[in-house]
Design an enzyme around this catalytic site. Structure first.
Site, PDB file in Angstrom:
ATOM      1  N   GLU A  22       0.823  -1.207   0.000  1.00  7.90           N
ATOM      2  CA  GLU A  22       0.000   0.000   0.000  1.00  7.90           C
ATOM      3  C   GLU A  22       0.862   1.264   0.000  1.00  7.90           C
ATOM      4  O   GLU A  22       0.452   2.300  -0.510  1.00  7.90           O
ATOM      5  CB  GLU A  22      -0.918   0.033   1.225  1.00  7.90           C
ATOM      6  CG  GLU A  22      -2.058  -0.955   1.171  1.00  7.90           C
ATOM      7  CD  GLU A  22      -2.951  -0.856   2.382  1.00  7.90           C
ATOM      8  OE1 GLU A  22      -4.138  -0.538   2.195  1.00  7.90           O
ATOM      9  OE2 GLU A  22      -2.471  -1.069   3.517  1.00  7.90           O
ATOM     10  N   TYR A  54     -16.021  26.105   0.331  1.00  5.34           N
ATOM     11  CA  TYR A  54     -15.803  24.656   0.242  1.00  5.34           C
ATOM     12  C   TYR A  54     -14.688  24.298  -0.719  1.00  5.34           C
ATOM     13  O   TYR A  54     -14.025  23.288  -0.538  1.00  5.34           O
ATOM     14  CB  TYR A  54     -17.095  23.894  -0.074  1.00  5.34           C
ATOM     15  CG  TYR A  54     -17.956  24.485  -1.146  1.00  5.34           C
ATOM     16  CD1 TYR A  54     -17.658  24.323  -2.480  1.00  5.34           C
ATOM     17  CD2 TYR A  54     -19.092  25.209  -0.805  1.00  5.34           C
ATOM     18  CE1 TYR A  54     -18.461  24.865  -3.465  1.00  5.34           C
ATOM     19  CE2 TYR A  54     -19.902  25.759  -1.776  1.00  5.34           C
ATOM     20  CZ  TYR A  54     -19.580  25.589  -3.113  1.00  5.34           C
ATOM     21  OH  TYR A  54     -20.370  26.133  -4.079  1.00  5.34           O
ATOM     22  N   GLU A  73      -7.834   6.809  10.213  1.00 10.96           N
ATOM     23  CA  GLU A  73      -8.156   7.465  11.480  1.00 10.96           C
ATOM     24  C   GLU A  73      -7.266   8.692  11.690  1.00 10.96           C
ATOM     25  O   GLU A  73      -7.736   9.743  12.145  1.00 10.96           O
ATOM     26  CB  GLU A  73      -7.978   6.481  12.644  1.00 10.96           C
ATOM     27  CG  GLU A  73      -9.016   5.368  12.697  1.00 10.96           C
ATOM     28  CD  GLU A  73      -8.697   4.149  11.819  1.00 10.96           C
ATOM     29  OE1 GLU A  73      -9.402   3.138  11.961  1.00 10.96           O
ATOM     30  OE2 GLU A  73      -7.747   4.198  10.999  1.00 10.96           O
ATOM     31  N   LYS A  98     -12.649   4.294   2.344  1.00  9.59           N
ATOM     32  CA  LYS A  98     -11.561   3.714   1.549  1.00  9.59           C
ATOM     33  C   LYS A  98     -12.198   2.605   0.710  1.00  9.59           C
ATOM     34  O   LYS A  98     -12.272   1.451   1.124  1.00  9.59           O
ATOM     35  CB  LYS A  98     -10.472   3.182   2.492  1.00  9.59           C
ATOM     36  CG  LYS A  98      -9.188   2.811   1.806  1.00  9.59           C
ATOM     37  CD  LYS A  98      -8.132   2.442   2.858  1.00  9.59           C
ATOM     38  CE  LYS A  98      -6.854   1.956   2.205  1.00  9.59           C
ATOM     39  NZ  LYS A  98      -5.900   1.455   3.204  1.00  9.59           N
TER      40      LYS A  98
END
Length: 117
Positions: A22, A54, A73, A98
């Protein structure tokens, strides 16, 4: 009264994950944000300076995601802290998905709320 400015399904390519494979690829994270604010002055004046931009929030998320992270997290906490510090919001809800993490699931992720709702 609390108004919400929201961002839905904002996709960012980043290096994210705990496994070595990854760390060598880019993966997509999908962000949903809710930002607590008061839009009355912006609505009355039709002026962007009195609300949350935004586009600027999205740009700041992209910048934060240029650094690799192991956990979503961690990304969620960093995004929440950054938004509360840099933008005119008193509270934020950050959801990060994800999509490719678990092949049998449409998506996995985390959702956090920070600040005073």
């Amino acid at each position: 009264m609390t108004d919400i400015v929201f961002i839905r399904q904002f996709k960012v390519q980043t290096v994210i994950g705990v496994y070595e494979w990854e760390k060598a690829i880019h993966q997509t994270l999908e962000f949903d944000l809710e930002l607590a604010t008061d839009i009355r002055q912006a609505a009355a004046t039709d002026d962007l300076q009195y609300t949350l931009d935004y586009s600027a929030v999205c740009d700041a998320i992209v910048e934060l995601c240029k650094q690799p992270h192991e956990l979503i997290e961690t990304v969620a906490e960093k995004v929440a802290a950054m938004v509360l510090q840099k933008f005119a919001t008193k509270a934020v809800k950050v959801t990060i998905a994800k999509p490719a993490a678990v092949p049998a699931a449409a998506s996995v992720g985390v959702s956090i709320s920070r600040g005073s709702w």
